[in-house]
Design a protein around this motif. Structure first.
Motif, PDB file in Angstrom:
ATOM      1  N   ILE A  63      63.619  60.792  66.810  1.00 37.19           N
ATOM      2  CA  ILE A  63      64.324  61.859  66.673  1.00 37.19           C
ATOM      3  C   ILE A  63      64.644  61.793  64.839  1.00 37.19           C
ATOM      4  O   ILE A  63      65.247  61.993  64.241  1.00 37.19           O
ATOM      5  N   SER A  64      65.580  60.062  65.190  1.00 33.88           N
ATOM      6  CA  SER A  64      66.212  60.153  64.060  1.00 33.88           C
ATOM      7  C   SER A  64      65.175  59.702  62.984  1.00 33.88           C
ATOM      8  O   SER A  64      66.133  60.084  62.191  1.00 33.88           O
ATOM      9  N   VAL A  65      63.779  59.376  62.451  1.00 33.43           N
ATOM     10  CA  VAL A  65      63.455  59.689  61.490  1.00 33.43           C
ATOM     11  C   VAL A  65      62.983  61.141  61.220  1.00 33.43           C
ATOM     12  O   VAL A  65      62.803  61.581  60.029  1.00 33.43           O
ATOM     13  N   ALA A  66      62.962  62.408  62.315  1.00 33.26           N
ATOM     14  CA  ALA A  66      63.013  63.303  61.726  1.00 33.26           C
ATOM     15  C   ALA A  66      64.017  64.132  61.464  1.00 33.26           C
ATOM     16  O   ALA A  66      63.495  64.304  59.919  1.00 33.26           O
ATOM     17  N   LYS A  67      65.234  63.306  61.723  1.00 32.08           N
ATOM     18  CA  LYS A  67      66.435  64.257  61.084  1.00 32.08           C
ATOM     19  C   LYS A  67      66.584  63.458  59.288  1.00 32.08           C
ATOM     20  O   LYS A  67      66.658  64.084  58.946  1.00 32.08           O
ATOM     21  N   GLN A  68      66.042  62.381  59.260  1.00 34.41           N
ATOM     22  CA  GLN A  68      65.846  61.560  58.219  1.00 34.41           C
ATOM     23  C   GLN A  68      64.972  62.005  56.981  1.00 34.41           C
ATOM     24  O   GLN A  68      65.414  62.742  55.872  1.00 34.41           O
ATOM     25  N   ALA A  69      63.876  62.288  57.458  1.00 40.64           N
ATOM     26  CA  ALA A  69      62.813  63.034  56.802  1.00 40.64           C
ATOM     27  C   ALA A  69      63.138  64.174  56.627  1.00 40.64           C
ATOM     28  O   ALA A  69      63.037  64.986  55.336  1.00 40.64           O
ATOM     29  N   ARG A  70      63.829  65.593  57.498  1.00 40.38           N
ATOM     30  CA  ARG A  70      64.344  66.660  57.459  1.00 40.38           C
ATOM     31  C   ARG A  70      65.701  66.412  56.122  1.00 40.38           C
ATOM     32  O   ARG A  70      65.281  67.341  55.220  1.00 40.38           O
ATOM     33  N   MET A  71      66.655  65.630  56.064  1.00 37.13           N
ATOM     34  CA  MET A  71      67.601  65.296  54.960  1.00 37.13           C
ATOM     35  C   MET A  71      66.537  64.800  54.038  1.00 37.13           C
ATOM     36  O   MET A  71      67.038  65.673  52.308  1.00 37.13           O
ATOM     37  N   ALA A  72      66.034  63.900  53.943  1.00 38.10           N
ATOM     38  CA  ALA A  72      65.267  63.764  52.769  1.00 38.10           C
ATOM     39  C   ALA A  72      64.164  64.586  52.256  1.00 38.10           C
ATOM     40  O   ALA A  72      64.207  64.875  50.701  1.00 38.10           O
ATOM     41  N   ASP A 100      60.273  55.879  53.410  1.00 31.67           N
ATOM     42  CA  ASP A 100      61.013  55.644  54.003  1.00 31.67           C
ATOM     43  C   ASP A 100      60.361  56.106  55.067  1.00 31.67           C
ATOM     44  O   ASP A 100      60.377  55.246  56.818  1.00 31.67           O
ATOM     45  N   ALA A 101      60.813  57.763  55.431  1.00 33.96           N
ATOM     46  CA  ALA A 101      60.755  58.181  56.479  1.00 33.96           C
ATOM     47  C   ALA A 101      59.617  58.406  57.131  1.00 33.96           C
ATOM     48  O   ALA A 101      59.035  58.241  58.420  1.00 33.96           O
ATOM     49  N   ALA A 102      58.388  58.252  56.311  1.00 38.23           N
ATOM     50  CA  ALA A 102      56.706  58.426  56.394  1.00 38.23           C
ATOM     51  C   ALA A 102      56.433  57.164  57.193  1.00 38.23           C
ATOM     52  O   ALA A 102      55.899  57.073  58.066  1.00 38.23           O
ATOM     53  N   VAL A 103      56.916  56.028  56.443  1.00 39.15           N
ATOM     54  CA  VAL A 103      56.530  54.929  57.097  1.00 39.15           C
ATOM     55  C   VAL A 103      57.478  54.192  58.272  1.00 39.15           C
ATOM     56  O   VAL A 103      56.614  53.953  59.595  1.00 39.15           O
ATOM     57  N   SER A 104      58.656  54.799  58.895  1.00 37.76           N
ATOM     58  CA  SER A 104      58.979  54.738  60.330  1.00 37.76           C
ATOM     59  C   SER A 104      58.894  55.569  61.388  1.00 37.76           C
ATOM     60  O   SER A 104      58.069  55.110  62.250  1.00 37.76           O
ATOM     61  N   ALA A 105      57.859  56.633  60.478  1.00 34.63           N
ATOM     62  CA  ALA A 105      57.175  57.530  61.719  1.00 34.63           C
ATOM     63  C   ALA A 105      55.699  56.665  62.092  1.00 34.63           C
ATOM     64  O   ALA A 105      55.574  57.101  63.340  1.00 34.63           O
ATOM     65  N   ALA A 106      55.460  55.661  60.869  1.00 31.86           N
ATOM     66  CA  ALA A 106      53.741  55.201  61.514  1.00 31.86           C
ATOM     67  C   ALA A 106      54.231  53.939  62.239  1.00 31.86           C
ATOM     68  O   ALA A 106      53.000  53.937  63.542  1.00 31.86           O
ATOM     69  N   ALA A 107      55.107  53.471  62.652  1.00 36.20           N
ATOM     70  CA  ALA A 107      55.590  52.954  62.927  1.00 36.20           C
ATOM     71  C   ALA A 107      56.118  52.903  64.201  1.00 36.20           C
ATOM     72  O   ALA A 107      55.705  51.783  65.381  1.00 36.20           O
ATOM     73  N   ILE A 108      56.789  54.330  64.587  1.00 38.44           N
ATOM     74  CA  ILE A 108      57.018  54.963  65.949  1.00 38.44           C
ATOM     75  C   ILE A 108      55.396  55.550  66.348  1.00 38.44           C
ATOM     76  O   ILE A 108      55.214  54.771  67.722  1.00 38.44           O
ATOM     77  N   VAL A 109      54.590  55.427  66.037  1.00 37.33           N
ATOM     78  CA  VAL A 109      53.340  56.149  66.637  1.00 37.33           C
ATOM     79  C   VAL A 109      52.292  55.163  66.574  1.00 37.33           C
ATOM     80  O   VAL A 109      52.002  54.960  67.918  1.00 37.33           O
TER      81      VAL A 109
END
Length: 77
Positions: A27-36, A47-56
């Motif tokens: 959820i936090s990464v999705a908010k970060q991506a939307r703001m970016a 950064d958000a994309a890399v974080s999303a890959a780590a979550i997956v």
């Protein structure tokens, strides 16, 4: 005490807690991506994309751990 905590991480309950905290991170990464994206901030978007890959990856590891524990009916079947 440390051994008890280590065993908790490998229990079904521990895996569920880890999955919940990972979902909260998503959820936090999705908010970060939307703001970016709204700010046209390419570096934060990367950064958000890399974080999303780590979550997956983390969720895949948790799924594998659940299968190892014999709980095949959870998540993907």
């Amino acid at each position: 005490m440390a051994k008890k905590a280590k065993n908790f991480k490998k229990s079904k309950t521990g895996v569920y807690v880890s999955a919940a905290s990972t979902a909260f991170g998503a959820i936090s990464v999705a908010k970060q991506a939307r703001m970016a994206k709204n700010d046209n901030d390419t570096l934060r978007l990367i950064d958000a994309a890399v974080s999303a890959a780590a979550i997956v990856t983390g969720l895949a590891i948790l799924y594998r751990e659940l299968k190892r524990l014999g709980d095949d009916d959870v998540l993907l079947g």
